[in-house]
Scaffold this motif. Structure first.
Motif, PDB file in Angstrom:
ATOM      1  N   GLU A 244     -56.643   3.753  47.441  1.00 19.39           N
ATOM      2  CA  GLU A 244     -57.469   3.137  46.406  1.00 19.39           C
ATOM      3  C   GLU A 244     -58.947   3.418  46.646  1.00 19.39           C
ATOM      4  N   LEU A 245     -59.305   3.811  47.876  1.00 21.71           N
ATOM      5  CA  LEU A 245     -60.698   4.096  48.220  1.00 21.71           C
ATOM      6  C   LEU A 245     -61.066   5.540  47.929  1.00 21.71           C
ATOM      7  N   CYS A 246     -60.255   6.460  48.370  1.00 26.05           N
ATOM      8  CA  CYS A 246     -60.483   7.890  48.133  1.00 26.05           C
ATOM      9  C   CYS A 246     -59.201   8.628  48.446  1.00 26.05           C
ATOM     10  N   SER A 247     -59.145   9.893  48.081  1.00 27.27           N
ATOM     11  CA  SER A 247     -57.986  10.713  48.412  1.00 27.27           C
ATOM     12  C   SER A 247     -58.044  11.118  49.879  1.00 27.27           C
ATOM     13  N   TYR A 248     -56.919  11.531  50.411  1.00 27.75           N
ATOM     14  CA  TYR A 248     -56.905  12.000  51.792  1.00 27.75           C
ATOM     15  C   TYR A 248     -57.736  13.273  51.937  1.00 27.75           C
ATOM     16  N   SER A 249     -57.754  14.103  50.904  1.00 24.69           N
ATOM     17  CA  SER A 249     -58.602  15.306  50.929  1.00 24.69           C
ATOM     18  C   SER A 249     -60.057  14.924  51.127  1.00 24.69           C
ATOM     19  N   SER A 250     -60.511  13.909  50.386  1.00 23.79           N
ATOM     20  CA  SER A 250     -61.902  13.467  50.497  1.00 23.79           C
ATOM     21  C   SER A 250     -62.184  12.912  51.880  1.00 23.79           C
ATOM     22  N   LEU A 251     -61.240  12.153  52.438  1.00 20.14           N
ATOM     23  CA  LEU A 251     -61.439  11.612  53.781  1.00 20.14           C
ATOM     24  C   LEU A 251     -61.587  12.733  54.797  1.00 20.14           C
ATOM     25  N   VAL A 252     -60.797  13.776  54.649  1.00 20.16           N
ATOM     26  CA  VAL A 252     -60.913  14.925  55.551  1.00 20.16           C
ATOM     27  C   VAL A 252     -62.299  15.552  55.439  1.00 20.16           C
ATOM     28  N   ILE A 253     -62.773  15.727  54.223  1.00 15.79           N
ATOM     29  CA  ILE A 253     -64.099  16.320  54.008  1.00 15.79           C
ATOM     30  C   ILE A 253     -65.174  15.451  54.641  1.00 15.79           C
ATOM     31  N   TYR A 254     -65.132  14.142  54.363  1.00 12.38           N
ATOM     32  CA  TYR A 254     -66.143  13.241  54.908  1.00 12.38           C
ATOM     33  C   TYR A 254     -66.111  13.226  56.430  1.00 12.38           C
ATOM     34  N   SER A 255     -64.914  13.238  57.006  1.00 10.34           N
ATOM     35  CA  SER A 255     -64.777  13.184  58.460  1.00 10.34           C
ATOM     36  C   SER A 255     -65.344  14.434  59.114  1.00 10.34           C
ATOM     37  N   ILE A 256     -65.050  15.592  58.545  1.00 12.97           N
ATOM     38  CA  ILE A 256     -65.533  16.848  59.117  1.00 12.97           C
ATOM     39  C   ILE A 256     -67.047  16.931  59.018  1.00 12.97           C
ATOM     40  N   LEU A 257     -67.590  16.573  57.883  1.00 10.24           N
ATOM     41  CA  LEU A 257     -69.048  16.644  57.713  1.00 10.24           C
ATOM     42  C   LEU A 257     -69.758  15.674  58.655  1.00 10.24           C
ATOM     43  N   ALA A 258     -69.258  14.449  58.745  1.00  8.61           N
ATOM     44  CA  ALA A 258     -69.895  13.463  59.621  1.00  8.61           C
ATOM     45  C   ALA A 258     -69.777  13.882  61.078  1.00  8.61           C
ATOM     46  N   GLY A 259     -68.605  14.371  61.474  1.00  9.31           N
ATOM     47  CA  GLY A 259     -68.421  14.792  62.851  1.00  9.31           C
ATOM     48  C   GLY A 259     -69.238  16.017  63.207  1.00  9.31           C
ATOM     49  N   SER A 260     -69.323  16.965  62.301  1.00 15.76           N
ATOM     50  CA  SER A 260     -70.084  18.189  62.568  1.00 15.76           C
ATOM     51  C   SER A 260     -71.562  17.894  62.764  1.00 15.76           C
ATOM     52  N   LEU A 261     -72.067  16.912  62.059  1.00 13.29           N
ATOM     53  CA  LEU A 261     -73.495  16.602  62.132  1.00 13.29           C
ATOM     54  C   LEU A 261     -73.851  15.747  63.337  1.00 13.29           C
ATOM     55  N   SER A 262     -72.982  14.801  63.702  1.00 10.10           N
ATOM     56  CA  SER A 262     -73.416  13.757  64.631  1.00 10.10           C
ATOM     57  C   SER A 262     -72.791  13.814  66.021  1.00 10.10           C
ATOM     58  N   LEU A 263     -71.630  14.429  66.181  1.00 10.01           N
ATOM     59  CA  LEU A 263     -70.946  14.380  67.471  1.00 10.01           C
ATOM     60  C   LEU A 263     -71.536  15.376  68.466  1.00 10.01           C
ATOM     61  N   LYS A 264     -71.524  14.979  69.745  1.00  6.80           N
ATOM     62  CA  LYS A 264     -71.907  15.902  70.799  1.00  6.80           C
ATOM     63  C   LYS A 264     -70.856  17.006  70.899  1.00  6.80           C
ATOM     64  N   ARG A 265     -71.236  18.072  71.553  1.00  5.81           N
ATOM     65  CA  ARG A 265     -70.385  19.261  71.553  1.00  5.81           C
ATOM     66  C   ARG A 265     -68.983  18.985  72.102  1.00  5.81           C
ATOM     67  N   VAL A 266     -68.899  18.215  73.180  1.00 12.43           N
ATOM     68  CA  VAL A 266     -67.598  17.920  73.770  1.00 12.43           C
ATOM     69  C   VAL A 266     -66.755  17.101  72.799  1.00 12.43           C
ATOM     70  N   ASP A 267     -67.355  16.074  72.204  1.00 14.89           N
ATOM     71  CA  ASP A 267     -66.631  15.243  71.237  1.00 14.89           C
ATOM     72  C   ASP A 267     -66.296  16.026  69.977  1.00 14.89           C
ATOM     73  N   PHE A 268     -67.212  16.902  69.574  1.00 14.26           N
ATOM     74  CA  PHE A 268     -66.964  17.742  68.400  1.00 14.26           C
ATOM     75  C   PHE A 268     -65.735  18.622  68.620  1.00 14.26           C
ATOM     76  N   LYS A 269     -65.617  19.153  69.833  1.00 11.45           N
ATOM     77  CA  LYS A 269     -64.457  19.982  70.174  1.00 11.45           C
ATOM     78  C   LYS A 269     -63.168  19.167  70.121  1.00 11.45           C
ATOM     79  N   ALA A 270     -63.206  17.967  70.714  1.00 13.53           N
ATOM     80  CA  ALA A 270     -61.984  17.173  70.832  1.00 13.53           C
ATOM     81  C   ALA A 270     -61.579  16.522  69.516  1.00 13.53           C
ATOM     82  N   LYS A 271     -62.555  16.005  68.767  1.00 16.78           N
ATOM     83  CA  LYS A 271     -62.238  15.174  67.608  1.00 16.78           C
ATOM     84  C   LYS A 271     -62.246  15.922  66.284  1.00 16.78           C
ATOM     85  N   VAL A 272     -62.860  17.111  66.266  1.00 18.66           N
ATOM     86  CA  VAL A 272     -62.903  17.881  65.020  1.00 18.66           C
ATOM     87  C   VAL A 272     -62.207  19.225  65.183  1.00 18.66           C
ATOM     88  N   VAL A 273     -62.685  20.035  66.116  1.00 14.66           N
ATOM     89  CA  VAL A 273     -62.138  21.384  66.265  1.00 14.66           C
ATOM     90  C   VAL A 273     -60.656  21.350  66.625  1.00 14.66           C
TER      91      VAL A 273
END
Length: 488
Positions: A244-273
């Motif tokens: 009811e909030l958003c589609s799963y596609s949108s959540l994936v997009i938001y998660s990747i963009l937020a993680g790419s911008l804010s996470l440190k390299r190690v966390d970016f590797k583990a939680k996004v890549v």
């Protein structure tokens, strides 16, 4: 186990995206036409008289192009919202106003409200409190369905006061969060999330806790708090059921963009890549299969701190794919996944891959594609698109410069695929605002990084704060010191 969530059907947040599309100059003409048709159909189907007036009225309508007059009604009676991409909507699409249709919708709304009132009166006379609350709940959903912000909030608040079940209270607060998101009222969304969090902490069930996590993450994304939003959104990927909030596609997009911008390299590797939920969407065929089957993801080590000039195969997903929610897949429910619209995730895949591997020429191209395909087309991201692109450029500059003491201007400009003059101007802005610790020597054509010495900085801070404290103590002593003649 908690009860099933209630009040999740309205308002329909996809309608707000359609309104945004109509006002977005960057939105393709066919998409705007489709959004116009969709809005007209849903307004008629759901009898949305207040929302129709808010959009298309010749004087008050936010999508009105033909009327330039000043509203004649008092300001307090006008529905306020922040749903448009820009203050001036594109002139190519006009939302037509049909007075006869509007009056028909108003009459339908009146009859429906009379029915609710009759049900409530009968429940008060012959039934119990549960039936009365059910009738009032229909009225609250009605106002959310027809798009009257003020009355929807008022009816939800009235229902909240009478409700004793904690789960229902949380559902009502989440419904009010969506009303705020629908009309773009960030302050109201923030207050509603805080109230919902209070209810959750007093004993909310697991499902509602996870739903609130997604709500928080989306709200933080809309106010540029990407560093706080990223963990919430990424955690929601494995437990997401808030369609009811958003589609799963949108959540994936938001998660990747937020993680790419804010996470440190190690966390970016583990939680996004290397995240299974993301590799199931962005990765090549073998990685998708490994993620879906639960195998451990392969690739570069997650603990690498420094930049590596790694040579890895570029991600080449299909042109448009339908995302797979691993949560619903594991539960045997594919209903929501089947409803997902295919999305071309290749710009996001290229952005993640090029940022992590240090392929900065591809990174700039991928960033431009992300801006065109995602930032410009999403109502939550559109307002912050310039800021996001600027911050991502800064991240790439910082990532390259942290590995070197001296870098050639020509070499760095070549790596990013830009001219030396552009790189000079862009870096100068970040240097002047103390976002990058380096200096540019145009005479010798080099960039020298100034790595901050943490120990010396801490020592200087202690000395500085110590001096300030001693000065304050001396002034205090002078103010309270008594001479011998004053002691008597």
């Amino acid at each position: 186990m908690g009860s099933d969530p209630q009040y999740i059907k309205y308002p329909d947040l996809t309608l707000a995206q359609h309104v945004f599309n109509l006002s977005n100059p960057a939105c393709p003409q066919p998409v705007r036409q489709t959004s116009l048709k969709k809005l007209q159909d849903v307004i008629t189907e759901n009898k949305m008289a207040p929302f129709y007036r808010h959009l298309a009225h010749p004087v008050e309508g936010i999508l009105n192009h033909s009327g330039e007059g000043v509203p004649q009604l008092p300001a307090k009676s006008l529905l306020t919202s922040n749903m448009l991409a820009s203050r001036k909507s594109p002139q190519k699409i006009d939302f037509p106003w049909d007075e006869a249709l509007y009056q028909s919708l108003v009459e339908d709304n009146r009859k429906e409200l009379d029915t609710f009132q009759k049900e409530e009166d009968e429940a008060e006379e012959a039934a119990g409190e549960t039936e009365v609350l059910a009738a009032r709940g229909k009225r609250a959903e009605f106002w959310a369905r027809v798009g009257d912000k003020d009355k929807a909030i008022e009816s939800h608040e009235a229902l909240l006061e009478k409700t004793t079940f904690l789960g229902t209270k949380i559902d009502l607060m989440l419904a009010m969060v969506r009303i705020g998101l629908f009309f773009g009222d960030s302050q109201f969304v923030k207050k509603s999330i805080e109230r919902a969090n209070t209810f959750i902490e007093s004993g909310g069930d697991w499902d509602r806790r996870n739903r609130l996590k997604a709500y928080k993450g989306l709200h933080l994304l809309t106010v540029r708090s990407y560093n706080i939003a990223a963990p919430l959104l990424l955690d929601s990927l494995s437990t997401f059921t808030s369609y009811e909030l958003c589609s799963y596609s949108s959540l994936v997009i938001y998660s990747i963009l937020a993680g790419s911008l804010s996470l440190k390299r190690v966390d970016f590797k583990a939680k996004v890549v290397d995240a299974p939920e993301i590799k199931a969407i962005l990765g090549p065929g073998e990685d998708r299969l490994a993620a879906l089957t639960g195998e451990v993801s392969s690739g570069l080590g997650a603990q690498d701190e420094e930049m590596k000039d790694a040579s890895v195969s570029r991600t080449t997903p299909a042109a448009a794919t339908t995302v797979v929610n691993l949560t619903t897949l594991g539960a045997g429910s594919g209903i929501q996944a089947e409803a997902e619209t295919p999305v071309d995730f290749s710009p996001l895949a290229n952005l993640v891959d090029s940022l992590y591997t240090g392929n900065y020429r591809s990174f700039f191209l991928a960033l431009a594609a992300v801006e065109d395909n995602f930032l410009n087309q999403d109502r939550y991201l559109h307002e912050h698109r310039a800021w996001f692109v600027r911050e991502m450029r800064l991240r790439a500059y910082q990532q390259l410069l942290q590995s070197y003491r001296v870098v050639g201007l020509n070499s760095m400009a070549s790596d990013f695929g830009v001219t030396v003059d552009y790189l000079d101007r862009d870096l100068a802005k970040f240097i002047a605002s103390n976002r990058i610790a380096c200096t540019i020597d145009r005479v010798n054509g080099i960039i020298e990084t100034n790595r901050p010495d943490d120990k010396n900085k801490q020592y200087a801070d202690v000395v500085k704060h110590g001096d300030a404290l001693i000065t304050k103590l001396q002034k205090y002593g002078q103010a309270v010191r008594l001479r011998g003649s004053e002691r008597s």
